[in-house]
Scaffold this active site. Structure first.
Site, PDB file in Angstrom:
ATOM      1  NE  ARG A  72      -3.745   9.325   7.555  1.00  0.00           N
ATOM      2  CZ  ARG A  72      -4.760   9.895   8.198  1.00  0.00           C
ATOM      3  NH1 ARG A  72      -5.003  11.168   8.065  1.00  0.00           N
ATOM      4  NH2 ARG A  72      -5.532   9.165   8.972  1.00  0.00           N
TER       5      ARG A  72
ATOM      6  CG  ASP B 149      -6.864  11.135  16.029  1.00  0.00           C
ATOM      7  OD1 ASP B 149      -5.913  11.254  15.238  1.00  0.00           O
ATOM      8  OD2 ASP B 149      -7.936  10.584  15.721  1.00  0.00           O
TER       9      ASP B 149
ATOM     10  NE  ARG C  12     -10.907  16.661   7.638  1.00  0.00           N
ATOM     11  CZ  ARG C  12      -9.977  15.807   8.033  1.00  0.00           C
ATOM     12  NH1 ARG C  12      -8.771  16.217   8.314  1.00  0.00           N
ATOM     13  NH2 ARG C  12     -10.242  14.528   8.147  1.00  0.00           N
TER      14      ARG C  12
HETATM   15  C1  UD1 Z   1      -8.072   6.448  11.840  1.00  0.00           C
HETATM   16  C2  UD1 Z   1      -8.733   7.709  12.350  1.00  0.00           C
HETATM   17  C3  UD1 Z   1      -7.685   8.768  12.664  1.00  0.00           C
HETATM   18  C4  UD1 Z   1      -6.651   8.200  13.625  1.00  0.00           C
HETATM   19  C5  UD1 Z   1      -6.090   6.876  13.115  1.00  0.00           C
HETATM   20  C6  UD1 Z   1      -5.172   6.190  14.108  1.00  0.00           C
HETATM   21  C7  UD1 Z   1     -10.854   7.689  11.181  1.00  0.00           C
HETATM   22  C8  UD1 Z   1     -11.740   8.338  10.190  1.00  0.00           C
HETATM   23  N1  UD1 Z   1      -9.627   8.202  11.317  1.00  0.00           N
HETATM   24  O1  UD1 Z   1      -7.380   6.777  10.653  1.00  0.00           O
HETATM   25  O2  UD1 Z   1      -8.337   9.887  13.249  1.00  0.00           O
HETATM   26  O3  UD1 Z   1      -5.584   9.130  13.748  1.00  0.00           O
HETATM   27  O4  UD1 Z   1      -7.160   5.965  12.831  1.00  0.00           O
HETATM   28  O5  UD1 Z   1      -5.842   5.967  15.306  1.00  0.00           O
HETATM   29  O6  UD1 Z   1     -11.240   6.764  11.866  1.00  0.00           O
HETATM   30  N2  UD1 Z   1      -1.490   2.200   7.246  1.00  0.00           N
HETATM   31  C9  UD1 Z   1      -0.816   1.568   6.232  1.00  0.00           C
HETATM   32  N3  UD1 Z   1      -1.552   1.059   5.186  1.00  0.00           N
HETATM   33  C10 UD1 Z   1      -2.914   1.162   5.142  1.00  0.00           C
HETATM   34  C11 UD1 Z   1      -3.580   1.805   6.185  1.00  0.00           C
HETATM   35  C12 UD1 Z   1      -2.832   2.311   7.240  1.00  0.00           C
HETATM   36  O7  UD1 Z   1       0.420   1.468   6.235  1.00  0.00           O
HETATM   37  O8  UD1 Z   1      -3.510   0.671   4.172  1.00  0.00           O
HETATM   38  C13 UD1 Z   1      -0.721   2.761   8.380  1.00  0.00           C
HETATM   39  C14 UD1 Z   1      -0.860   4.283   8.476  1.00  0.00           C
HETATM   40  O9  UD1 Z   1       0.044   4.955   7.630  1.00  0.00           O
HETATM   41  C15 UD1 Z   1      -0.579   4.515   9.944  1.00  0.00           C
HETATM   42  C16 UD1 Z   1      -1.152   3.252  10.608  1.00  0.00           C
HETATM   43  O10 UD1 Z   1      -1.281   2.284   9.584  1.00  0.00           O
HETATM   44  O11 UD1 Z   1       0.807   4.567  10.158  1.00  0.00           O
HETATM   45  C17 UD1 Z   1      -2.486   3.434  11.284  1.00  0.00           C
HETATM   46  O12 UD1 Z   1      -3.397   4.035  10.369  1.00  0.00           O
HETATM   47  P1  UD1 Z   1      -4.951   3.725  10.404  1.00  0.00           P
HETATM   48  O13 UD1 Z   1      -5.287   3.047  11.685  1.00  0.00           O
HETATM   49  O14 UD1 Z   1      -5.334   3.036   9.145  1.00  0.00           O
HETATM   50  O15 UD1 Z   1      -5.570   5.169  10.401  1.00  0.00           O
HETATM   51  P2  UD1 Z   1      -6.889   5.650   9.669  1.00  0.00           P
HETATM   52  O16 UD1 Z   1      -7.880   4.544   9.639  1.00  0.00           O
HETATM   53  O17 UD1 Z   1      -6.520   6.321   8.410  1.00  0.00           O
END
Ligand code: UD1
Length: 419
Positions: free
Chosen positions: A121, A307, A399
Protein backbone atom coordinates in the site's frame (compact mmCIF):
# COMPACT_ATOMS: atom_id res chain seq x y z
CA UNK A 1 -6.43 -13.92 23.63
CA UNK A 2 -10.12 -13.07 23.52
CA UNK A 3 -12.39 -14.41 20.79
CA UNK A 4 -16.03 -14.39 19.72
CA UNK A 5 -18.02 -17.54 20.16
CA UNK A 6 -20.93 -17.63 17.74
CA UNK A 7 -23.74 -20.13 17.59
CA UNK A 8 -24.98 -19.92 14.01
CA UNK A 9 -28.41 -20.31 12.51
CA UNK A 10 -30.37 -17.82 14.63
CA UNK A 11 -32.38 -15.48 12.36
CA UNK A 12 -31.78 -11.78 13.05
CA UNK A 13 -34.55 -9.32 13.67
CA UNK A 14 -34.88 -5.78 14.96
CA UNK A 15 -33.51 -2.28 14.44
CA UNK A 16 -30.02 -0.88 14.84
CA UNK A 17 -28.47 2.59 14.66
CA UNK A 18 -25.26 2.49 12.62
CA UNK A 19 -22.27 4.31 14.11
CA UNK A 20 -20.32 7.13 12.48
CA UNK A 21 -18.03 6.34 9.57
CA UNK A 22 -14.47 5.33 10.45
CA UNK A 23 -13.17 6.43 7.08
CA UNK A 24 -14.55 9.93 7.35
CA UNK A 25 -13.96 10.59 11.03
CA UNK A 26 -10.20 9.93 10.69
CA UNK A 27 -9.51 12.72 8.15
CA UNK A 28 -12.03 14.97 9.93
CA UNK A 29 -10.14 14.57 13.22
CA UNK A 30 -6.88 15.37 11.42
CA UNK A 31 -8.57 18.43 9.89
CA UNK A 32 -9.17 19.75 13.42
CA UNK A 33 -5.46 20.66 13.42
CA UNK A 34 -6.12 23.36 10.84
CA UNK A 35 -7.48 25.87 13.38
CA UNK A 36 -6.99 27.13 16.91
CA UNK A 37 -10.11 26.76 19.03
CA UNK A 38 -12.61 24.11 19.87
CA UNK A 39 -14.07 21.79 17.22
CA UNK A 40 -16.96 19.57 18.26
CA UNK A 41 -17.40 16.31 16.35
CA UNK A 42 -20.63 14.35 16.86
CA UNK A 43 -21.30 10.72 15.92
CA UNK A 44 -17.64 9.87 16.50
CA UNK A 45 -17.43 6.06 16.79
CA UNK A 46 -15.47 4.42 19.59
CA UNK A 47 -12.95 2.39 17.57
CA UNK A 48 -9.32 1.57 18.15
CA UNK A 49 -8.36 3.52 14.98
CA UNK A 50 -10.15 6.55 16.43
CA UNK A 51 -8.37 6.14 19.80
CA UNK A 52 -5.04 5.97 17.95
CA UNK A 53 -5.91 9.19 16.08
CA UNK A 54 -6.90 10.94 19.32
CA UNK A 55 -3.58 9.81 20.89
CA UNK A 56 -1.72 11.45 17.99
CA UNK A 57 -3.70 14.68 18.46
CA UNK A 58 -2.91 14.70 22.20
CA UNK A 59 0.77 14.09 21.56
CA UNK A 60 0.83 17.05 19.17
CA UNK A 61 -0.47 19.28 21.99
CA UNK A 62 -4.24 19.27 21.33
CA UNK A 63 -6.79 19.15 24.12
CA UNK A 64 -9.06 16.18 23.44
CA UNK A 65 -12.21 15.29 25.34
CA UNK A 66 -14.74 12.58 24.69
CA UNK A 67 -18.27 12.32 26.02
CA UNK A 68 -20.14 9.37 24.57
CA UNK A 69 -20.06 9.88 20.81
CA UNK A 70 -19.06 13.55 20.94
CA UNK A 71 -15.39 14.46 20.75
CA UNK A 72 -14.06 17.97 21.40
CA UNK A 73 -10.69 18.90 19.96
CA UNK A 74 -8.84 22.11 20.62
CA UNK A 75 -5.65 22.51 18.62
CA UNK A 76 -4.73 25.93 20.09
CA UNK A 77 -1.84 24.31 21.98
CA UNK A 78 -0.35 22.54 18.93
CA UNK A 79 3.35 22.43 19.80
CA UNK A 80 4.80 19.50 17.83
CA UNK A 81 4.92 18.43 14.22
CA UNK A 82 6.56 15.02 14.63
CA UNK A 83 4.67 11.76 15.09
CA UNK A 84 6.71 8.87 16.49
CA UNK A 85 6.80 5.44 14.92
CA UNK A 86 4.85 3.68 17.68
CA UNK A 87 1.81 5.84 16.92
CA UNK A 88 2.21 5.86 13.14
CA UNK A 89 2.33 2.06 12.86
CA UNK A 90 -1.09 1.73 14.52
CA UNK A 91 -2.85 2.51 11.25
CA UNK A 92 -2.23 3.50 7.70
CA UNK A 93 -4.53 6.50 7.68
CA UNK A 94 -2.15 8.31 10.08
CA UNK A 95 -0.44 9.52 6.89
CA UNK A 96 -3.32 12.02 6.67
CA UNK A 97 -1.53 14.09 9.34
CA UNK A 98 1.06 15.02 6.74
CA UNK A 99 -1.36 17.26 4.84
CA UNK A 100 -2.94 18.70 7.99
CA UNK A 101 0.38 19.58 9.67
CA UNK A 102 1.73 21.03 6.47
CA UNK A 103 -1.32 23.28 6.09
CA UNK A 104 -1.12 24.55 9.67
CA UNK A 105 2.65 24.67 10.35
CA UNK A 106 4.40 24.11 7.05
CA UNK A 107 6.39 21.24 8.63
CA UNK A 108 5.79 17.60 9.51
CA UNK A 109 7.91 14.63 10.48
CA UNK A 110 6.32 11.18 10.32
CA UNK A 111 7.49 7.61 10.02
CA UNK A 112 5.91 5.36 7.38
CA UNK A 113 2.35 4.38 8.32
CA UNK A 114 1.13 0.90 9.29
CA UNK A 115 -2.37 -0.57 8.88
CA UNK A 116 -4.17 -3.62 7.50
CA UNK A 117 -2.06 -6.14 5.61
CA UNK A 118 -3.64 -5.83 2.17
CA UNK A 119 -0.50 -6.20 0.10
CA UNK A 120 1.70 -3.27 -0.88
CA UNK A 121 0.00 0.00 0.00
CA UNK A 122 2.34 2.69 -1.25
CA UNK A 123 2.03 6.34 -0.35
CA UNK A 124 3.73 7.65 -3.47
CA UNK A 125 0.59 9.53 -4.60
CA UNK A 126 0.29 11.25 -1.21
CA UNK A 127 3.89 12.42 -1.52
CA UNK A 128 3.72 13.46 -5.17
CA UNK A 129 0.61 15.59 -4.67
CA UNK A 130 2.07 17.32 -1.60
CA UNK A 131 5.33 17.90 -3.50
CA UNK A 132 3.32 19.38 -6.36
CA UNK A 133 1.92 21.89 -3.86
CA UNK A 134 5.47 22.98 -2.98
CA UNK A 135 6.30 20.72 -0.02
CA UNK A 136 9.86 19.49 0.23
CA UNK A 137 9.71 15.88 1.43
CA UNK A 138 12.82 13.91 2.37
CA UNK A 139 12.56 10.16 2.86
CA UNK A 140 15.24 8.96 5.27
CA UNK A 141 15.47 5.63 7.08
CA UNK A 142 11.76 5.00 7.27
CA UNK A 143 10.98 8.62 8.18
CA UNK A 144 9.28 11.31 6.16
CA UNK A 145 10.53 14.79 6.76
CA UNK A 146 8.26 17.34 5.20
CA UNK A 147 8.93 21.05 4.98
CA UNK A 148 6.62 23.41 3.20
CA UNK A 149 8.46 26.61 4.03
CA UNK A 150 5.20 28.48 4.05
CA UNK A 151 6.27 30.67 1.15
CA UNK A 152 7.01 27.75 -1.18
CA UNK A 153 3.49 26.33 -0.71
CA UNK A 154 1.25 27.38 -3.54
CA UNK A 155 -2.09 26.17 -4.85
CA UNK A 156 -1.76 24.39 -8.20
CA UNK A 157 -3.41 21.79 -10.37
CA UNK A 158 -2.49 18.30 -9.17
CA UNK A 159 -3.41 15.14 -11.08
CA UNK A 160 -3.96 11.73 -9.51
CA UNK A 161 -3.32 8.82 -11.90
CA UNK A 162 -5.50 6.58 -9.69
CA UNK A 163 -8.36 7.98 -7.57
CA UNK A 164 -6.71 7.34 -4.18
CA UNK A 165 -9.02 8.17 -1.30
CA UNK A 166 -6.22 9.00 1.15
CA UNK A 167 -4.17 11.02 -1.36
CA UNK A 168 -7.27 13.05 -2.29
CA UNK A 169 -7.94 13.82 1.40
CA UNK A 170 -4.29 14.65 2.11
CA UNK A 171 -4.21 17.03 -0.85
CA UNK A 172 -7.49 18.69 0.28
CA UNK A 173 -6.10 19.31 3.77
CA UNK A 174 -2.73 20.58 2.59
CA UNK A 175 -4.41 22.82 -0.01
CA UNK A 176 -6.33 24.64 2.75
CA UNK A 177 -2.94 26.05 3.84
CA UNK A 178 -1.64 26.82 0.34
CA UNK A 179 -2.45 30.30 -0.95
CA UNK A 180 -4.21 30.28 -4.32
CA UNK A 181 -6.35 27.76 -6.11
CA UNK A 182 -5.63 24.04 -5.93
CA UNK A 183 -7.47 21.77 -8.35
CA UNK A 184 -7.30 18.03 -7.74
CA UNK A 185 -7.94 16.28 -11.04
CA UNK A 186 -8.74 12.56 -10.91
CA UNK A 187 -9.91 12.81 -7.30
CA UNK A 188 -11.57 9.88 -5.53
CA UNK A 189 -15.35 10.34 -5.27
CA UNK A 190 -16.13 8.37 -2.12
CA UNK A 191 -18.88 9.74 0.17
CA UNK A 192 -16.27 10.15 2.93
CA UNK A 193 -14.55 12.77 0.78
CA UNK A 194 -17.83 14.67 0.55
CA UNK A 195 -18.07 14.39 4.35
CA UNK A 196 -14.58 15.86 4.73
CA UNK A 197 -15.51 18.68 2.34
CA UNK A 198 -18.65 19.40 4.37
CA UNK A 199 -16.58 19.68 7.56
CA UNK A 200 -13.98 21.91 5.88
CA UNK A 201 -16.79 24.12 4.58
CA UNK A 202 -18.22 24.32 8.11
CA UNK A 203 -14.76 25.64 9.14
CA UNK A 204 -15.03 28.32 6.47
CA UNK A 205 -12.84 26.65 3.84
CA UNK A 206 -13.62 27.27 0.18
CA UNK A 207 -13.77 23.70 -1.11
CA UNK A 208 -15.98 22.46 -3.93
CA UNK A 209 -16.43 19.46 -6.17
CA UNK A 210 -16.10 16.55 -3.70
CA UNK A 211 -18.08 13.60 -5.05
CA UNK A 212 -16.90 14.42 -8.59
CA UNK A 213 -13.46 13.74 -10.12
CA UNK A 214 -12.43 17.40 -9.72
CA UNK A 215 -12.09 19.02 -6.31
CA UNK A 216 -11.01 22.63 -5.99
CA UNK A 217 -9.78 24.48 -2.93
CA UNK A 218 -9.14 28.18 -2.60
CA UNK A 219 -6.46 28.02 0.06
CA UNK A 220 -5.17 30.49 2.60
CA UNK A 221 -8.60 31.78 3.68
CA UNK A 222 -9.07 32.19 7.44
CA UNK A 223 -10.71 29.17 9.08
CA UNK A 224 -12.65 28.90 12.32
CA UNK A 225 -13.61 25.99 14.60
CA UNK A 226 -16.80 24.11 13.74
CA UNK A 227 -19.38 21.70 15.06
CA UNK A 228 -20.02 18.73 12.80
CA UNK A 229 -21.85 15.39 12.67
CA UNK A 230 -20.01 12.58 10.91
CA UNK A 231 -21.95 10.53 8.31
CA UNK A 232 -23.02 6.95 9.07
CA UNK A 233 -20.61 4.11 8.33
CA UNK A 234 -21.65 2.51 5.03
CA UNK A 235 -19.30 -0.46 5.48
CA UNK A 236 -20.57 -1.22 8.99
CA UNK A 237 -24.08 -0.99 7.51
CA UNK A 238 -23.10 -3.39 4.70
CA UNK A 239 -21.80 -5.77 7.38
CA UNK A 240 -25.09 -5.83 9.34
CA UNK A 241 -27.07 -6.24 6.11
CA UNK A 242 -24.89 -9.16 4.98
CA UNK A 243 -25.21 -10.66 8.47
CA UNK A 244 -29.01 -10.58 8.17
CA UNK A 245 -28.74 -12.00 4.64
CA UNK A 246 -26.51 -14.87 5.84
CA UNK A 247 -28.53 -15.68 8.98
CA UNK A 248 -31.87 -14.70 7.39
CA UNK A 249 -34.43 -12.53 9.14
CA UNK A 250 -35.49 -8.91 9.03
CA UNK A 251 -33.43 -5.92 10.18
CA UNK A 252 -33.73 -2.17 9.86
CA UNK A 253 -30.68 0.09 9.99
CA UNK A 254 -30.88 3.79 10.74
CA UNK A 255 -28.29 6.55 10.47
CA UNK A 256 -26.96 5.55 7.07
CA UNK A 257 -27.87 6.83 3.64
CA UNK A 258 -28.83 4.10 1.13
CA UNK A 259 -27.41 6.36 -1.61
CA UNK A 260 -23.90 5.55 -0.32
CA UNK A 261 -24.53 1.80 -0.66
CA UNK A 262 -26.16 1.47 -4.07
CA UNK A 263 -23.72 -1.16 -5.40
CA UNK A 264 -23.98 -3.37 -2.29
CA UNK A 265 -27.78 -3.11 -2.11
CA UNK A 266 -28.05 -4.12 -5.78
CA UNK A 267 -26.07 -7.31 -5.05
CA UNK A 268 -28.18 -8.20 -2.00
CA UNK A 269 -31.34 -7.67 -4.01
CA UNK A 270 -30.09 -9.87 -6.83
CA UNK A 271 -29.23 -12.54 -4.25
CA UNK A 272 -32.88 -12.63 -3.19
CA UNK A 273 -33.17 -10.13 -0.32
CA UNK A 274 -36.03 -7.65 -0.16
CA UNK A 275 -34.89 -4.09 0.56
CA UNK A 276 -36.82 -1.00 1.58
CA UNK A 277 -35.05 2.31 1.91
CA UNK A 278 -35.73 5.78 3.29
CA UNK A 279 -33.47 8.85 3.36
CA UNK A 280 -31.36 7.54 6.26
CA UNK A 281 -32.61 3.99 6.74
CA UNK A 282 -32.38 0.60 5.08
CA UNK A 283 -34.54 -2.41 5.89
CA UNK A 284 -33.66 -5.88 4.66
CA UNK A 285 -35.73 -9.03 4.72
CA UNK A 286 -34.25 -12.37 3.77
CA UNK A 287 -36.11 -15.65 3.81
CA UNK A 288 -34.60 -18.63 2.11
CA UNK A 289 -31.03 -19.17 0.92
CA UNK A 290 -29.11 -16.52 -1.03
CA UNK A 291 -28.73 -17.07 -4.77
CA UNK A 292 -25.52 -16.69 -6.78
CA UNK A 293 -25.31 -13.30 -8.53
CA UNK A 294 -23.57 -11.69 -11.50
CA UNK A 295 -19.86 -10.91 -11.13
CA UNK A 296 -18.93 -8.62 -8.23
CA UNK A 297 -16.04 -6.40 -9.33
CA UNK A 298 -14.56 -4.03 -6.78
CA UNK A 299 -13.97 -0.53 -8.13
CA UNK A 300 -13.59 3.04 -6.91
CA UNK A 301 -16.87 4.66 -5.81
CA UNK A 302 -19.60 4.43 -7.04
CA UNK A 303 -18.45 0.89 -7.91
CA UNK A 304 -18.63 -2.03 -5.51
CA UNK A 305 -16.48 -1.15 -2.46
CA UNK A 306 -13.41 -3.30 -1.81
CA UNK A 307 -14.20 -3.00 1.91
CA UNK A 308 -17.45 -4.95 1.40
CA UNK A 309 -15.95 -7.69 -0.79
CA UNK A 310 -15.07 -10.16 1.99
CA UNK A 311 -18.33 -9.49 3.82
CA UNK A 312 -20.59 -10.19 0.83
CA UNK A 313 -18.44 -13.19 -0.13
CA UNK A 314 -18.98 -14.67 3.35
CA UNK A 315 -22.76 -14.37 3.00
CA UNK A 316 -22.84 -15.87 -0.52
CA UNK A 317 -20.48 -18.73 0.41
CA UNK A 318 -23.23 -20.14 2.61
CA UNK A 319 -25.94 -19.60 -0.02
CA UNK A 320 -26.73 -21.49 -3.21
CA UNK A 321 -25.29 -20.92 -6.67
CA UNK A 322 -22.02 -19.48 -7.90
CA UNK A 323 -20.65 -15.92 -7.88
CA UNK A 324 -17.43 -14.60 -9.39
CA UNK A 325 -15.59 -11.90 -7.41
CA UNK A 326 -12.86 -9.72 -8.86
CA UNK A 327 -10.71 -7.63 -6.51
CA UNK A 328 -9.33 -4.67 -8.40
CA UNK A 329 -8.19 -2.30 -5.64
CA UNK A 330 -5.81 -4.21 -3.35
CA UNK A 331 -3.45 -7.06 -4.20
CA UNK A 332 -3.85 -9.24 -1.09
CA UNK A 333 -7.46 -8.95 -0.21
CA UNK A 334 -8.36 -12.64 -0.17
CA UNK A 335 -6.71 -13.54 3.13
CA UNK A 336 -10.12 -14.43 4.61
CA UNK A 337 -10.63 -17.13 1.96
CA UNK A 338 -8.55 -19.79 3.75
CA UNK A 339 -10.51 -19.13 6.93
CA UNK A 340 -13.87 -19.37 5.12
CA UNK A 341 -12.69 -22.69 3.65
CA UNK A 342 -12.25 -23.99 7.20
CA UNK A 343 -15.97 -23.39 7.56
CA UNK A 344 -16.68 -25.48 4.48
CA UNK A 345 -16.71 -22.71 1.85
CA UNK A 346 -15.94 -23.67 -1.75
CA UNK A 347 -13.86 -20.81 -3.14
CA UNK A 348 -11.32 -21.09 -5.97
CA UNK A 349 -8.74 -18.33 -6.29
CA UNK A 350 -6.97 -17.30 -9.49
CA UNK A 351 -5.09 -14.02 -9.26
CA UNK A 352 -7.57 -11.24 -8.67
CA UNK A 353 -10.56 -13.57 -9.23
CA UNK A 354 -12.37 -15.67 -6.65
CA UNK A 355 -15.04 -18.14 -7.73
CA UNK A 356 -17.47 -18.77 -4.89
CA UNK A 357 -19.77 -21.79 -5.17
CA UNK A 358 -22.44 -21.65 -2.50
CA UNK A 359 -22.49 -24.84 -0.42
CA UNK A 360 -25.98 -24.32 1.03
CA UNK A 361 -24.74 -24.05 4.59
CA UNK A 362 -21.30 -23.43 6.13
CA UNK A 363 -20.31 -25.14 9.38
CA UNK A 364 -18.71 -23.81 12.56
CA UNK A 365 -14.90 -23.86 12.99
CA UNK A 366 -12.10 -22.10 14.84
CA UNK A 367 -11.01 -19.24 12.58
CA UNK A 368 -8.75 -16.21 12.79
CA UNK A 369 -9.38 -12.62 11.64
CA UNK A 370 -6.74 -11.74 9.10
CA UNK A 371 -7.61 -8.05 8.74
CA UNK A 372 -10.45 -5.70 9.64
CA UNK A 373 -13.04 -6.60 6.96
CA UNK A 374 -11.82 -10.19 6.72
CA UNK A 375 -12.59 -10.55 10.43
CA UNK A 376 -16.07 -9.07 10.01
CA UNK A 377 -16.63 -11.50 7.12
CA UNK A 378 -15.94 -14.45 9.42
CA UNK A 379 -18.55 -13.18 11.88
CA UNK A 380 -21.07 -12.88 9.02
CA UNK A 381 -20.27 -16.43 7.87
CA UNK A 382 -20.55 -17.76 11.43
CA UNK A 383 -24.01 -16.23 11.95
CA UNK A 384 -25.36 -18.26 9.03
CA UNK A 385 -23.36 -21.42 9.73
CA UNK A 386 -24.44 -24.59 11.42
CA UNK A 387 -22.83 -25.09 14.83
CA UNK A 388 -20.32 -23.04 16.80
CA UNK A 389 -17.58 -20.81 15.41
CA UNK A 390 -14.76 -19.17 17.34
CA UNK A 391 -13.38 -16.02 15.70
CA UNK A 392 -10.04 -14.90 17.17
CA UNK A 393 -7.73 -11.89 16.63
CA UNK A 394 -10.49 -9.44 17.51
CA UNK A 395 -8.06 -6.51 17.51
CA UNK A 396 -8.56 -6.29 13.74
CA UNK A 397 -12.35 -6.08 14.12
CA UNK A 398 -12.10 -3.42 16.86
CA UNK A 399 -10.35 -1.09 14.41
CA UNK A 400 -13.63 -0.55 12.59
CA UNK A 401 -16.64 -1.82 14.57
CA UNK A 402 -18.06 -0.42 17.77
CA UNK A 403 -19.78 -3.09 19.90
CA UNK A 404 -20.17 -5.55 17.04
CA UNK A 405 -21.10 -8.40 19.39
CA UNK A 406 -23.52 -6.35 21.49
CA UNK A 407 -25.26 -4.98 18.38
CA UNK A 408 -25.66 -8.44 16.88
CA UNK A 409 -26.99 -9.77 20.20
CA UNK A 410 -29.60 -7.02 20.18
CA UNK A 411 -30.77 -8.45 16.83
CA UNK A 412 -31.06 -11.94 18.31
CA UNK A 413 -27.68 -13.40 17.39
CA UNK A 414 -25.97 -15.76 19.78
CA UNK A 415 -22.52 -14.23 20.01
CA UNK A 416 -20.38 -13.56 23.05
CA UNK A 417 -16.86 -12.48 23.67
CA UNK A 418 -14.78 -14.96 25.62
CA UNK A 419 -12.04 -13.02 27.38
C1 UD1 B 1 -9.19 4.05 1.84
C2 UD1 B 1 -10.00 3.45 2.98
C3 UD1 B 1 -10.02 1.93 2.87
C4 UD1 B 1 -10.52 1.52 1.50
C5 UD1 B 1 -9.74 2.22 0.39
C6 UD1 B 1 -10.30 1.96 -1.00
C7 UD1 B 1 -9.63 5.05 4.76
C8 UD1 B 1 -9.06 5.31 6.10
N1 UD1 B 1 -9.38 3.85 4.23
O1 UD1 B 1 -7.87 3.56 1.96
O2 UD1 B 1 -10.88 1.43 3.88
O3 UD1 B 1 -10.34 0.11 1.35
O4 UD1 B 1 -9.77 3.64 0.60
O5 UD1 B 1 -11.63 2.36 -1.06
O6 UD1 B 1 -10.33 5.86 4.20
N2 UD1 B 1 -2.29 3.73 -4.05
C9 UD1 B 1 -1.06 3.94 -4.62
N3 UD1 B 1 -0.29 4.98 -4.13
C10 UD1 B 1 -0.73 5.79 -3.12
C11 UD1 B 1 -1.98 5.56 -2.56
C12 UD1 B 1 -2.75 4.52 -3.06
O7 UD1 B 1 -0.63 3.21 -5.52
O8 UD1 B 1 0.02 6.71 -2.75
C13 UD1 B 1 -3.13 2.62 -4.55
C14 UD1 B 1 -3.39 1.56 -3.47
O9 UD1 B 1 -2.34 0.63 -3.37
C15 UD1 B 1 -4.69 0.96 -3.95
C16 UD1 B 1 -5.40 2.15 -4.61
O10 UD1 B 1 -4.41 3.13 -4.85
O11 UD1 B 1 -4.41 -0.02 -4.93
C17 UD1 B 1 -6.51 2.76 -3.79
O12 UD1 B 1 -6.01 3.06 -2.49
P1 UD1 B 1 -6.56 4.29 -1.65
O13 UD1 B 1 -7.82 4.79 -2.27
O14 UD1 B 1 -5.45 5.27 -1.46
O15 UD1 B 1 -6.88 3.63 -0.27
P2 UD1 B 1 -6.69 4.25 1.17
O16 UD1 B 1 -6.91 5.72 1.12
O17 UD1 B 1 -5.44 3.73 1.76
Amino acid sequence: MSYYEIQGGRPLSGALAVHGAKNSVLPILAACLLVSGQNVIHNCPDLSDVSATLDILRLLGCRVEREEDTVTIDASGLNRWDIPEYLMREMRSSVIFLGALLARLGTAELSYPGGCELGPRPIDLHLSTLRALGAEILEEQGALCCRGRKKSLQGREVCLPIPSVGATENAMLAACGCPGLTTIVGAAQEPEIVDLQNFLQAMGAQVRGAGTPTVSIQGGVPLHPARYRVMGDRIAAATYLCAAAAAQGEVELTGVSPDTLTAVLACLKEAGCVLRTGSDRIALTCVGPLRGISAVRTAPYPGFPTDAQAILMAALAGGEGATLFEENIFASRYRHVDELRRMGADIQLAGRAAMVSGVGRLHGAAVRSTDLRGGAALVVAALGAEGTTQVSELRHIRRGYQNLDRNLRSLGAEIREIP
